[in-house]
Design an enzyme around this catalytic site. Structure first.
Site, mmCIF file in Angstrom:
data_model
loop_
_atom_site.group_PDB
_atom_site.id
_atom_site.type_symbol
_atom_site.label_atom_id
_atom_site.label_comp_id
_atom_site.label_asym_id
_atom_site.label_seq_id
_atom_site.Cartn_x
_atom_site.Cartn_y
_atom_site.Cartn_z
ATOM 1 N N THR A 33 14.710 1.529 -2.321
ATOM 2 C CA THR A 33 15.396 2.158 -3.458
ATOM 3 C C THR A 33 14.981 1.492 -4.782
ATOM 4 O O THR A 33 14.366 0.419 -4.780
ATOM 5 C CB THR A 33 16.928 2.012 -3.307
ATOM 6 O OG1 THR A 33 17.233 0.605 -3.304
ATOM 7 C CG2 THR A 33 17.434 2.632 -2.018
ATOM 8 N N GLN B 298 15.414 21.923 -18.431
ATOM 9 C CA GLN B 298 16.055 22.305 -19.703
ATOM 10 C C GLN B 298 15.212 23.367 -20.424
ATOM 11 O O GLN B 298 15.750 24.354 -20.936
ATOM 12 C CB GLN B 298 16.214 21.048 -20.578
ATOM 13 C CG GLN B 298 17.150 21.229 -21.747
ATOM 14 C CD GLN B 298 18.605 21.452 -21.311
ATOM 15 O OE1 GLN B 298 18.990 21.120 -20.209
ATOM 16 N NE2 GLN B 298 19.387 22.042 -22.193
ATOM 17 N N LEU C 285 0.850 -1.203 0.000
ATOM 18 C CA LEU C 285 0.000 0.000 0.000
ATOM 19 C C LEU C 285 0.879 1.245 0.000
ATOM 20 O O LEU C 285 0.579 2.236 -0.671
ATOM 21 C CB LEU C 285 -0.905 0.009 1.231
ATOM 22 C CG LEU C 285 -1.687 -1.276 1.484
ATOM 23 C CD1 LEU C 285 -2.574 -1.130 2.707
ATOM 24 C CD2 LEU C 285 -2.542 -1.623 0.275
ATOM 25 N N GLU C 286 1.981 1.179 0.747
ATOM 26 C CA GLU C 286 2.904 2.322 0.783
ATOM 27 C C GLU C 286 3.491 2.578 -0.594
ATOM 28 O O GLU C 286 3.581 3.719 -1.038
ATOM 29 C CB GLU C 286 4.066 2.019 1.724
ATOM 30 C CG GLU C 286 3.756 2.266 3.165
ATOM 31 C CD GLU C 286 4.704 1.514 4.079
ATOM 32 O OE1 GLU C 286 4.237 1.086 5.134
ATOM 33 O OE2 GLU C 286 5.892 1.346 3.732
HETATM 34 C C1 LIG Z 1 14.034 12.236 3.088
HETATM 35 C C2 LIG Z 1 13.892 10.838 3.570
HETATM 36 C C3 LIG Z 1 12.762 10.475 4.276
HETATM 37 C C4 LIG Z 1 12.639 9.180 4.794
HETATM 38 N N1 LIG Z 1 11.553 8.865 5.585
HETATM 39 C C5 LIG Z 1 11.562 7.706 6.278
HETATM 40 C C6 LIG Z 1 10.574 7.445 7.264
HETATM 41 O O1 LIG Z 1 9.648 8.244 7.475
HETATM 42 N N2 LIG Z 1 10.658 6.308 8.002
HETATM 43 C C7 LIG Z 1 11.655 5.389 7.803
HETATM 44 O O2 LIG Z 1 11.687 4.390 8.508
HETATM 45 N N3 LIG Z 1 12.600 5.594 6.840
HETATM 46 C C8 LIG Z 1 12.588 6.728 6.086
HETATM 47 N N4 LIG Z 1 13.552 6.965 5.133
HETATM 48 C C9 LIG Z 1 14.590 5.971 4.917
HETATM 49 C C10 LIG Z 1 14.547 5.284 3.544
HETATM 50 O O3 LIG Z 1 13.497 4.366 3.487
HETATM 51 C C11 LIG Z 1 15.943 4.665 3.317
HETATM 52 O O4 LIG Z 1 16.828 5.751 3.074
HETATM 53 C C12 LIG Z 1 15.956 3.681 2.187
HETATM 54 O O5 LIG Z 1 15.244 2.519 2.512
HETATM 55 C C13 LIG Z 1 17.403 3.261 1.798
HETATM 56 O O6 LIG Z 1 18.170 2.941 2.914
HETATM 57 P P1 LIG Z 1 19.622 3.608 3.091
HETATM 58 O O7 LIG Z 1 19.465 5.065 2.927
HETATM 59 O O8 LIG Z 1 20.194 3.133 4.368
HETATM 60 O O9 LIG Z 1 20.482 3.084 1.873
HETATM 61 P P2 LIG Z 1 21.290 1.714 1.796
HETATM 62 O O10 LIG Z 1 20.400 0.559 2.123
HETATM 63 O O11 LIG Z 1 22.553 1.838 2.555
HETATM 64 O O12 LIG Z 1 21.608 1.637 0.243
HETATM 65 C C14 LIG Z 1 22.708 2.332 -0.372
HETATM 66 C C15 LIG Z 1 22.778 1.890 -1.827
HETATM 67 O O13 LIG Z 1 23.009 0.470 -1.912
HETATM 68 C C16 LIG Z 1 21.999 -0.147 -2.688
HETATM 69 N N5 LIG Z 1 21.717 -1.485 -2.190
HETATM 70 C C17 LIG Z 1 21.470 -1.864 -0.905
HETATM 71 N N6 LIG Z 1 21.222 -3.184 -0.845
HETATM 72 C C18 LIG Z 1 21.302 -3.653 -2.119
HETATM 73 C C19 LIG Z 1 21.157 -4.936 -2.738
HETATM 74 N N7 LIG Z 1 20.851 -6.016 -2.026
HETATM 75 N N8 LIG Z 1 21.329 -5.038 -4.070
HETATM 76 C C20 LIG Z 1 21.626 -3.945 -4.823
HETATM 77 N N9 LIG Z 1 21.786 -2.693 -4.305
HETATM 78 C C21 LIG Z 1 21.621 -2.566 -2.976
HETATM 79 C C22 LIG Z 1 20.784 0.761 -2.540
HETATM 80 O O14 LIG Z 1 19.832 0.555 -3.588
HETATM 81 C C23 LIG Z 1 21.447 2.126 -2.578
HETATM 82 O O15 LIG Z 1 21.696 2.487 -3.917
HETATM 83 C C24 LIG Z 1 13.658 8.223 4.549
HETATM 84 C C25 LIG Z 1 14.775 8.587 3.774
HETATM 85 C C26 LIG Z 1 14.914 9.873 3.299
HETATM 86 C C27 LIG Z 1 16.149 10.234 2.517
#
Ligand SMILES: Cc1cc2nc3c(=O)[nH]c(=O)nc-3n(C[C@H](O)[C@H](O)[C@H](O)COP(=O)(O)OP(=O)(O)OC[C@H]3O[C@@H](n4cnc5c(N)ncnc54)[C@H](O)[C@@H]3O)c2cc1C
Length: 401
Positions: A386, A357, A255-256
């Site tokens: 992501t 652009q 749903l999210e």
């Molecule tokens: C503005 C903002 C608001 C947010 N709001 C919330 C919120 O309200 N509540 C909450 O809980 N979270 C929230 N988040 C967190 C968000 O869900 C995470 O940032 C996201 O899930 C990615 O985690 P990470 O940033 O730790 O990146 P990482 O998991 O460290 O990933 C870094 C990179 O590695 C890649 N990667 C990781 N694992 C794999 C894999 N197995 N295979 C291939 N590539 C991989 C990723 O795709 C990415 O490119 C928010 C983030 C932001 C920036």
């Protein structure tokens, strides 16, 4: 003789698949957002300012608790309706729309699906009135894409309370939230199956906003690092049974995802509208730039992208809307919702690239509206899973034996 269908509703509306009632609801939400949320957007973006009065005002106008039953102060509508409201809000104030969806969908939706009648009676009505702001705390400094497997926050039972210790990061609404859904490990030996979900009030002892985080976009939406330092949470605030947190996470996941796509659609629609206005009014070589075929090429391409986003977004949202509690997190819907958000986020990126652009140098200036949108959009390829994680889900479902 009855009027032909196209005369009654217009080809564009038929193509979008919206009923007359849905089209009217979208247009009502659009008018409301333009009047009430759009004027707040520059101040929110320039100074990361949070408009305290906006949540109660939206509550008073029935814009919270869209899917909550009327007995709890909601509207009793479906997820699709909620998505249309989000699309309208995103057109006029995308930062506020993000905070709205974190409250309404990331948290309230899960409360409705998983909480006990006592918990619902206590926490849902103020959230539906916009008097209590919600946030979801899942991500941690060391646990992002692997949020469940790498979770370090713990909750230990102590008499009538649980004691929470740990850190959550990037939490939307974190600095302004009154009530949060927080996940913590209650049994380390069970790995991701040893997680529980808690309702945490920001006034509970040991809860701290460690820092407000400064962002490149969506700047009016407040984001925080949260610390739980021996934070005491009444055992009555455990959602469901101990170690059933994964069920709560999975109940909301699809749903999210379905609800991120309308956010992208609203932003892309606005970018196209701004680009059309600019192309019509900006003169170069003695003519509006809209008269140049290379600019027309961009506008046509943007239109096709936006309309493809609309169809995919609405179809996925209708499919997710039809889910009953507990159906999410696996199968076709898991693949479809991941695909819809991946497509919407990536396509919006292409729309915004062309939009800037078309705006030339003016699009590069911080204060311009198109620049505000451009700085924001990268988040939609990162938050709520992501692009890479979305691809893992889609291919995983296709390759399942
Ligand atoms: C503005 C903002 C608001 C947010 N709001 C919330 C919120 O309200 N509540 C909450 O809980 N979270 C929230 N988040 C967190 C968000 O869900 C995470 O940032 C996201 O899930 C990615 O985690 P990470 O940033 O730790 O990146 P990482 O998991 O460290 O990933 C870094 C990179 O590695 C890649 N990667 C990781 N694992 C794999 C894999 N197995 N295979 C291939 N590539 C991989 C990723 O795709 C990415 O490119 C928010 C983030 C932001 C920036």
């Amino acid at each position: 003789m009855s009027e032909p269908l196209t005369a009654q509703r217009g080809a564009a509306q038929i193509f979008s698949g919206l009923s007359d009632d849905e089209a009217e609801l979208l247009s009502q939400a659009d008018r409301f957002a333009r009047a009430e949320l759009y004027p707040l957007a520059p101040h929110m973006d320039n100074e990361e300012w949070w408009p305290d009065q906006a949540f109660p005002k939206l509550g008073a106008n029935g814009y919270f608790g869209i899917t909550a039953p009327e007995s709890l102060g909601g509207s009793g509508a479906d997820l699709f309706t909620s998505g249309l409201i989000l699309q309208a809000f995103a057109r006029w104030n995308h930062a506020f729309a993000l905070s709205w969806v974190a409250h309404e969908n990331l948290w309230l939706q899960k409360l409705l699906r998983n909480a006990s009648p006592e918990q619902l009676a206590r926490y849902a009505p103020p959230m539906c009135r916009g008097e209590s702001i919600g946030a979801l705390g899942l991500t941690e400094p060391g646990a992002g894409s692997d949020a469940l497997g790498s979770m370090r926050t713990t909750a230990v039972r102590d008499g009538d309370d649980y004691v929470l210790n740990g850190t959550k990061i990037y939490i939307t609404n974190g600095p302004v939230a009154d009530v949060l859904l927080v996940y913590a490990k209650t049994d380390k030996g069970l790995g991701s199956q040893g997680i529980s979900a808690f309702i945490v009030e920001s006034g509970f002892p040991g809860f701290k906003v460690a820092q407000k985080l400064v962002k490149m976009g969506f700047r009016g939406s407040q984001t925080a690092e949260l610390v739980f330092d021996n934070c005491r949470v009444p055992a009555a605030n455990l959602i469901g049974a101990e170690n059933s947190g994964v069920k709560v996470v999975m109940s909301g996941l699809d749903l999210e995802r379905a609800m991120i796509a309308p956010l992208c659609l609203g932003i892309a629609e606005r970018a196209l509208e701004l680009s059309l206005d600019y192309a019509r009014t900006r003169q170069q070589f003695g003519k509006p730039i809209a008269s140049f075929q290379m600019v027309q090429d961009k506008l046509a391409q943007m239109y096709v992208w936006v309309e493809s986003m609309r169809v995919f977004t609405y179809q996925a949202l209708r499919a997710a809307s039809a889910l009953e509690g507990g159906d999410a997190g696996r199968g076709d819907i898991h693949k479809i919702t991941a695909a819809s958000v991946m497509f919407a986020a990536n396509t919006m990126n292409q729309v915004l690239n062309e939009a800037v652009q078309i705006h030339g140098g003016s699009g590069y200036i911080w204060e311009s509206e198109i620049n505000r949108l451009y700085r924001a959009i990268k988040l939609l390829e990162i938050g709520a899973g992501t692009t890479e994680v979305r691809k893992i889900i889609i291919s995983g479902e296709m390759l399942r034996g």
